[in-house]
Design a protein around this motif. Sequence first.
Motif, PDB file in Angstrom:
ATOM      1  N   LEU A 135       0.782  -1.208  -0.158  1.00 34.17           N
ATOM      2  CA  LEU A 135       0.088  -0.034  -0.055  1.00 34.17           C
ATOM      3  C   LEU A 135       0.861   1.157   0.020  1.00 34.17           C
ATOM      4  N   SER A 136       1.781   0.976  -0.155  1.00 33.83           N
ATOM      5  CA  SER A 136       3.077   2.155   0.019  1.00 33.83           C
ATOM      6  C   SER A 136       4.157   2.014  -1.154  1.00 33.83           C
ATOM      7  N   PRO A 137       3.553   2.184  -2.361  1.00 32.58           N
ATOM      8  CA  PRO A 137       4.659   1.777  -3.475  1.00 32.58           C
ATOM      9  C   PRO A 137       5.443   2.733  -3.767  1.00 32.58           C
ATOM     10  N   ASP A 138       6.506   2.413  -4.560  1.00 34.80           N
ATOM     11  CA  ASP A 138       7.492   3.520  -4.943  1.00 34.80           C
ATOM     12  C   ASP A 138       6.987   4.579  -5.598  1.00 34.80           C
ATOM     13  N   TYR A 139       6.051   4.363  -6.613  1.00 34.57           N
ATOM     14  CA  TYR A 139       5.553   5.233  -7.501  1.00 34.57           C
ATOM     15  C   TYR A 139       4.017   5.151  -7.342  1.00 34.57           C
ATOM     16  N   TYR A 140       3.181   6.155  -7.774  1.00 34.86           N
ATOM     17  CA  TYR A 140       1.850   6.279  -7.941  1.00 34.86           C
ATOM     18  C   TYR A 140       1.680   5.120  -9.084  1.00 34.86           C
ATOM     19  N   PHE A 141       2.253   5.330 -10.157  1.00 33.28           N
ATOM     20  CA  PHE A 141       2.338   4.078 -11.193  1.00 33.28           C
ATOM     21  C   PHE A 141       3.728   4.450 -12.130  1.00 33.28           C
ATOM     22  N   PRO A 142       4.278   3.135 -12.594  1.00 32.55           N
ATOM     23  CA  PRO A 142       3.912   1.955 -12.463  1.00 32.55           C
ATOM     24  C   PRO A 142       4.108   1.146 -11.161  1.00 32.55           C
ATOM     25  N   GLY A 143       3.436   0.096 -10.938  1.00 30.31           N
ATOM     26  CA  GLY A 143       3.421  -0.691  -9.707  1.00 30.31           C
ATOM     27  C   GLY A 143       4.721  -1.183  -9.348  1.00 30.31           C
ATOM     28  N   CYS A 144       5.139  -1.759  -8.313  1.00 31.96           N
ATOM     29  CA  CYS A 144       6.123  -2.339  -7.853  1.00 31.96           C
ATOM     30  C   CYS A 144       6.303  -3.454  -8.354  1.00 31.96           C
ATOM     31  N   GLY A 145       5.642  -4.233  -9.112  1.00 31.99           N
ATOM     32  CA  GLY A 145       5.853  -5.608  -9.653  1.00 31.99           C
ATOM     33  C   GLY A 145       6.977  -5.626 -10.725  1.00 31.99           C
ATOM     34  N   VAL A 146       6.961  -4.735 -11.785  1.00 28.14           N
ATOM     35  CA  VAL A 146       7.960  -4.276 -12.687  1.00 28.14           C
ATOM     36  C   VAL A 146       8.999  -3.770 -11.910  1.00 28.14           C
ATOM     37  N   LEU A 147       9.106  -2.960 -11.070  1.00 33.09           N
ATOM     38  CA  LEU A 147      10.298  -2.386 -10.553  1.00 33.09           C
ATOM     39  C   LEU A 147      11.087  -3.430 -10.031  1.00 33.09           C
ATOM     40  N   LEU A 148      10.369  -4.340  -9.223  1.00 38.52           N
ATOM     41  CA  LEU A 148      10.987  -5.746  -8.601  1.00 38.52           C
ATOM     42  C   LEU A 148      11.751  -6.458  -9.603  1.00 38.52           C
ATOM     43  N   GLN A 149      10.964  -6.651 -10.611  1.00 40.31           N
ATOM     44  CA  GLN A 149      11.644  -7.498 -11.772  1.00 40.31           C
ATOM     45  C   GLN A 149      13.070  -6.832 -12.406  1.00 40.31           C
ATOM     46  N   ARG A 150      12.975  -5.298 -12.508  1.00 36.20           N
ATOM     47  CA  ARG A 150      14.044  -4.675 -12.928  1.00 36.20           C
ATOM     48  C   ARG A 150      15.144  -4.671 -11.779  1.00 36.20           C
ATOM     49  N   GLU A 151      14.830  -4.724 -10.413  1.00 39.94           N
ATOM     50  CA  GLU A 151      15.832  -4.537  -9.185  1.00 39.94           C
ATOM     51  C   GLU A 151      16.459  -6.081  -9.179  1.00 39.94           C
ATOM     52  N   LEU A 152      15.791  -6.887  -9.503  1.00 43.74           N
ATOM     53  CA  LEU A 152      16.245  -8.441  -9.505  1.00 43.74           C
ATOM     54  C   LEU A 152      17.212  -8.732 -10.789  1.00 43.74           C
ATOM     55  N   GLY A 153      17.174  -7.892 -11.734  1.00 47.38           N
ATOM     56  CA  GLY A 153      17.763  -8.126 -12.820  1.00 47.38           C
ATOM     57  C   GLY A 153      17.355  -9.005 -13.733  1.00 47.38           C
ATOM     58  N   ILE A 154      15.903  -9.231 -13.723  1.00 47.77           N
ATOM     59  CA  ILE A 154      15.437 -10.211 -14.622  1.00 47.77           C
ATOM     60  C   ILE A 154      15.188  -9.476 -15.809  1.00 47.77           C
ATOM     61  N   THR A 155      15.755 -10.274 -16.914  1.00 48.31           N
ATOM     62  CA  THR A 155      15.620  -9.737 -18.375  1.00 48.31           C
ATOM     63  C   THR A 155      14.546 -10.409 -18.999  1.00 48.31           C
ATOM     64  N   ASN A 156      14.139 -11.775 -18.513  1.00 47.45           N
ATOM     65  CA  ASN A 156      13.073 -12.474 -19.420  1.00 47.45           C
ATOM     66  C   ASN A 156      11.743 -11.710 -19.334  1.00 47.45           C
ATOM     67  N   THR A 157      11.427 -11.279 -20.556  1.00 48.19           N
ATOM     68  CA  THR A 157      10.125 -10.622 -20.715  1.00 48.19           C
ATOM     69  C   THR A 157       8.912 -11.398 -20.911  1.00 48.19           C
ATOM     70  N   GLU A 158       9.093 -12.625 -20.856  1.00 43.42           N
ATOM     71  CA  GLU A 158       8.064 -13.516 -20.840  1.00 43.42           C
ATOM     72  C   GLU A 158       7.318 -13.426 -19.570  1.00 43.42           C
ATOM     73  N   ILE A 159       7.787 -13.244 -18.588  1.00 43.32           N
ATOM     74  CA  ILE A 159       7.151 -13.229 -17.252  1.00 43.32           C
ATOM     75  C   ILE A 159       6.113 -12.087 -17.176  1.00 43.32           C
ATOM     76  N   GLY A 160       4.954 -12.325 -16.200  1.00 47.41           N
ATOM     77  CA  GLY A 160       4.045 -11.298 -16.000  1.00 47.41           C
ATOM     78  C   GLY A 160       4.498 -10.658 -14.434  1.00 47.41           C
ATOM     79  N   ALA A 161       4.014  -9.288 -14.155  1.00 46.13           N
ATOM     80  CA  ALA A 161       4.120  -8.814 -12.966  1.00 46.13           C
ATOM     81  C   ALA A 161       2.579  -8.207 -12.365  1.00 46.13           C
ATOM     82  N   LEU A 162       2.308  -8.592 -11.403  1.00 50.92           N
ATOM     83  CA  LEU A 162       1.035  -8.066 -10.986  1.00 50.92           C
ATOM     84  C   LEU A 162       1.007  -7.405  -9.734  1.00 50.92           C
ATOM     85  N   ASP A 163       0.335  -6.446  -9.489  1.00 49.33           N
ATOM     86  CA  ASP A 163       0.135  -5.455  -8.334  1.00 49.33           C
ATOM     87  C   ASP A 163      -0.964  -5.795  -7.613  1.00 49.33           C
TER      88      ASP A 163
END
Length: 355
Positions: free
Chosen positions: A83-111
């Motif tokens: 309930l305290s996301p980094d940004y109003y949007f986009p949500g933290c799901g994609v930010l976590l993907q980037r932070e973890l260095g996940i380059t696979n774009t086949e995955i989905g990220a749900l907030d």
Amino acid sequence: MPSTKFAGIGFYVPEQVVTNKDLTKYMDTSDDWIRERSGIEERRYGKKHEETPTTMAAAAAKIACERAGITVEEIDFIVFATLSPDYYFPGCGVLLQRELGITNTEIGALDIRNQCSGFIYGLSVADQFIKSGMYKNILLVGAEMHSMGLDFTTRGRNVAVLFGDGAGAVVLQPTEEEGKGVLTTHLHSDGTHAEELSLLSPGSHGGYHFEDKDKFGFPTEEEAPLGEIFVYDNLLENKTYYPYMDGQLVFKKAVTKFPEVIMEALAKTGYETTDIDMLVPHQANLRIAQFVQRTLKLPDEKVYNNIMKYGNTTAASIPIALCEAWEQGKVKEGDLVCLAAFGSGFTWGSALIRW
Ligand code: ACO
């Protein structure tokens, strides 16, 4: 059909410990008042400009992945509750993907935006994906950085003293092992009291409330070509960017809904309260957890609480507590573990897991 097992679990809390006494420097409160009403002794606050829900989630996720024996590249779906996301949007799901260095774009990220029930809601969604065979390694996290958004003056003391920062993460995988994993999940909502535990701004309800009308010379409602969309909500004056809580209403609802939704999960699976090996309730308030424990007649060793050390970390509280309990050997292979939450919305839910 496979069921969903907890393959790995981890948590992260920031280093900085903030005691009740520390808070008395900012507001009129006391260690006694906070302990007596909530059980909280201290909480953690993240480092400003360095830590966010995303960075804390990444730290927890790395531990969970390591314990599951997978690399972050093997994650095929991310579910992020906060309930305290980094940004109003986009949500933290994609930010976590980037932070973890996940380059696979086949995955989905749900907030997930279900506040204190966020982890249970996320678990229920992930469970359906795993059971259907759609994903094999779901990373589910709950992470919060409350310290950035609380009113630390006496005006905000009834809320500010309760919350803390942290993150918990789990890796969920399919298992064919009979009777193992998530046995059932139950979700509920009632929007009647939506504003009674809320943070209203920023939000679209107030029109152009980011600007000061007088300073920026907005036209009056009569002059404005679009009329009422210039309704002015004095955000700064009303401080609607701070959380608001009707504490007594939340207390009354929580102590009813927690036992109800736990009993629902037990009834669905044919178990009784005496079958529960460990109840990990959302760490809302120690008094609420103790009330629930008494209602269900559970002994102390079957309820895990750590709100004393971390405060209420909303979506992160269940995975943090579950991970601690597991690390301390209080959740073991084969145990019947019950998770339950109640919070803003109101939303509430439960999950029963054969560990
Ligand atoms: N320190 C000192 N005094 C305080 C503080 C504080 N931090 N906060 C409020 N007070 C004062 C109030 O101003 C009030 O003073 P007054 O009598 O002079 O007006 C007095 O203490 C009593 O205030 P209440 O709000 O009536 O206090 P209450 O006994 O209800 O306790 C609390 C407040 C702890 C929030 C309680 O309502 C509660 O436990 N609610 C459950 C909600 C909760 O725990 N939410 C967690 C987050 S939501 C979730 O996770 C589900």
